[in-house]
Design an enzyme around this catalytic site. Structure first.
Site, PDB file in Angstrom:
ATOM      1  N   HIS A  93      18.298 -22.357 -30.938  1.00  0.00           N
ATOM      2  CA  HIS A  93      17.514 -21.799 -32.037  1.00  0.00           C
ATOM      3  C   HIS A  93      16.660 -22.869 -32.714  1.00  0.00           C
ATOM      4  O   HIS A  93      15.639 -22.540 -33.331  1.00  0.00           O
ATOM      5  CB  HIS A  93      18.403 -21.059 -33.047  1.00  0.00           C
ATOM      6  CG  HIS A  93      19.273 -21.918 -33.888  1.00  0.00           C
ATOM      7  ND1 HIS A  93      20.599 -22.155 -33.599  1.00  0.00           N
ATOM      8  CD2 HIS A  93      19.026 -22.591 -35.046  1.00  0.00           C
ATOM      9  CE1 HIS A  93      21.120 -22.931 -34.534  1.00  0.00           C
ATOM     10  NE2 HIS A  93      20.187 -23.208 -35.424  1.00  0.00           N
ATOM     11  N   ASP A 141      24.001 -21.231 -27.246  1.00  0.00           N
ATOM     12  CA  ASP A 141      22.998 -21.763 -28.168  1.00  0.00           C
ATOM     13  C   ASP A 141      22.787 -23.258 -27.903  1.00  0.00           C
ATOM     14  O   ASP A 141      23.207 -24.110 -28.685  1.00  0.00           O
ATOM     15  CB  ASP A 141      23.455 -21.519 -29.610  1.00  0.00           C
ATOM     16  CG  ASP A 141      22.385 -21.849 -30.643  1.00  0.00           C
ATOM     17  OD1 ASP A 141      21.227 -22.111 -30.236  1.00  0.00           O
ATOM     18  OD2 ASP A 141      22.700 -21.850 -31.845  1.00  0.00           O
ATOM     19  N   SER A 228      21.999 -27.842 -37.947  1.00  0.00           N
ATOM     20  CA  SER A 228      21.916 -27.169 -36.658  1.00  0.00           C
ATOM     21  C   SER A 228      21.473 -28.116 -35.545  1.00  0.00           C
ATOM     22  O   SER A 228      20.591 -28.949 -35.729  1.00  0.00           O
ATOM     23  CB  SER A 228      20.916 -26.012 -36.729  1.00  0.00           C
ATOM     24  OG  SER A 228      21.511 -24.853 -37.219  1.00  0.00           O
TER      25      SER A 228
END
Length: 279
Positions: A93, A141, A228
C-alpha cells in the site's frame, strides 16, 4: 470518527503540491499516516510507546519519501528495510501511493531524517505483490523497490519459517499523537497468536500472510501512521531477522486491537523470484 477509522498516508506540503493529495489517499486502514498535514506535521513522528533509536541500532531501516521539494522529514511517508544493497522491502500500500519509481526516493544511513549523514537514493523499479489483497483485503501487503544505486548499509536477513515469538521489535517514523520529531523510534511489542489475532479482527485476517503483535489487554505499544512498510523484527542466530512488514490495524495501541503485519515467511520464495529477475 468510529473505531474503524481510516489511516491515510502522511505527506509534506511539497509532496502535496507535486503529486496531488487526492491521488495519495489510501482508502484502507493500514498503519501508515493520517490525513495530509502541514509541512511540519501535526503529530510526533514516533511509534506508540517507544523510545528513540540509536544510530546503528537498525542499519537496514530506511524511510520512503516523495521526490520534490522539502526536507526528508517533510517528504517521508512510509518505512522500509534494506534486504540487499540495491533492494528495499516495504508495504504494497506504500508502493501504491506513488504512480511510479520517479515519484519516490529512499533515505538511508541515519535514524535521524535531519542528519547530515542521511543519503537520498533514487528508485529504478517497483514490484508490487501480484496477489496483493488476495484472498482478502490487505493480504500479501508487500512490495520491493529496486534502487538506482547500492546503499552502504547492512541488510537485514529475511525470515523463512513462520514461528511464534515472545516479543518482537518494530521501528519507524510514525505518529504518536503529539509534537514532531525526526528521529525514528522503536518499541517492543508482544507477539499475538493467530487465534487471538483472528478473534480481534473477525473475518479480516489471513493467517498465512499476516501476523499480529501488541498488548491485547492493555494496549499502549504499537506501530502507527507513518510506520507502514517498516520492519517488525525477531532475534536470530546472527542478529535480528525481518519477520513482518507494518501493514494495518484499527486505531493505534488500543487494547484489543493489535497491529497487523505482513508475514514475510509466506512470500519469501516470491521475493527471491523478483530478486533473481533483477539480478
Amino acid at each position: 470518527m468510529d473505531k474503524k477509522r481510516k489511516r491515510l498516508i502522511r505527506i509534506g506540503a511539497g509532496a502535496v503540491a507535486g503529486l496531488g493529495a487526492v491521488a495519495l489517499a489510501w482508502t484502507g486502514i493500514a498503519a501508515n499516516a493520517d490525513e495530509p498535514a502541514d509541512a511540519k506535521g501535526d503529530f510526533e513522528a514516533k511509534v506508540i510507546g517507544g523510545e528513540p533509536a540509536e544510530e546503528g541500532q537498525y542499519p537496514w531501516l530506511v524511510a520512503l519519501g516523495y521526490t520534490g521539494e522539502g526536507t526528508p522529514f517533510e517528504r517521508q511517508f512510509c518505512g522500509g528495510s534494506v534486504i540487499t544493497e540495491t533492494v528495499v522491502i516495504t508495504a504494497a500500500h506504500c508502493a501504491e501511493a506513488v504512480a511510479g519509481p520517479d515519484e519516490v526516493v529512499v533515505f538511508s544511513g541515519s535514524v535521524d531524517l535531519e542528519s547530515d549523514d542521511l543519503v537520498e537514493t533514487a528508485v529504478a523499479d517497483i514490484h508490487i505483490a501480484h496477489d496483493y489483497n488476495e484472498p482478502i483485503d490487505r493480504a500479501n501487503d508487500w512490495a520491493l523497490l529496486l534502487l538506482d544505486e547500492p546503499v552502504d548499509v547492512e541488510p537485514i536477513d529475511v525470515g523463512t519459517e513462520p514461528e511464534e515469538f515472545d516479543a518482537l521489535e518494530t521501528a519507524g517514523w510514525g505518529e504518536t499523537g503529539s509534537g514532531s520529531a525526526s528521529v525514528a523510534e522503536w518499541v517492543e511489542v508482544p507477539f499475538v497468536s493467530d487465534d487471538d489475532c483472528e478473534a480481534a479482527y473477525p473475518d479480516e485476517i489471513d493467517a498465512a500472510t499476516m501476523l499480529c503483535a501488541g498488548d491485547l489487554e492493555n494496549g499502549g505499544v504499537d506501530s502507527c501512521q507513518g510506520d507502514s512498510g517498516g520492519p517488525i523484527m525477531a532475534p536470530g542466530e546472527d542478529g535480528q531477522i525481518l519477520v513482518g512488514i507494518v501493514s494495518w490495524g484499527y486505531g493505534c495501541a488500543e487494547a484489543g486491537n493489535p497491529g497487523v503485519y505482513a508475514e514475510v515467511a509466506d512470500f519469501n520464495s516470491a521475493i527471491d523470484d523478483v530478486l533473481e529477475d533483477w539480478s
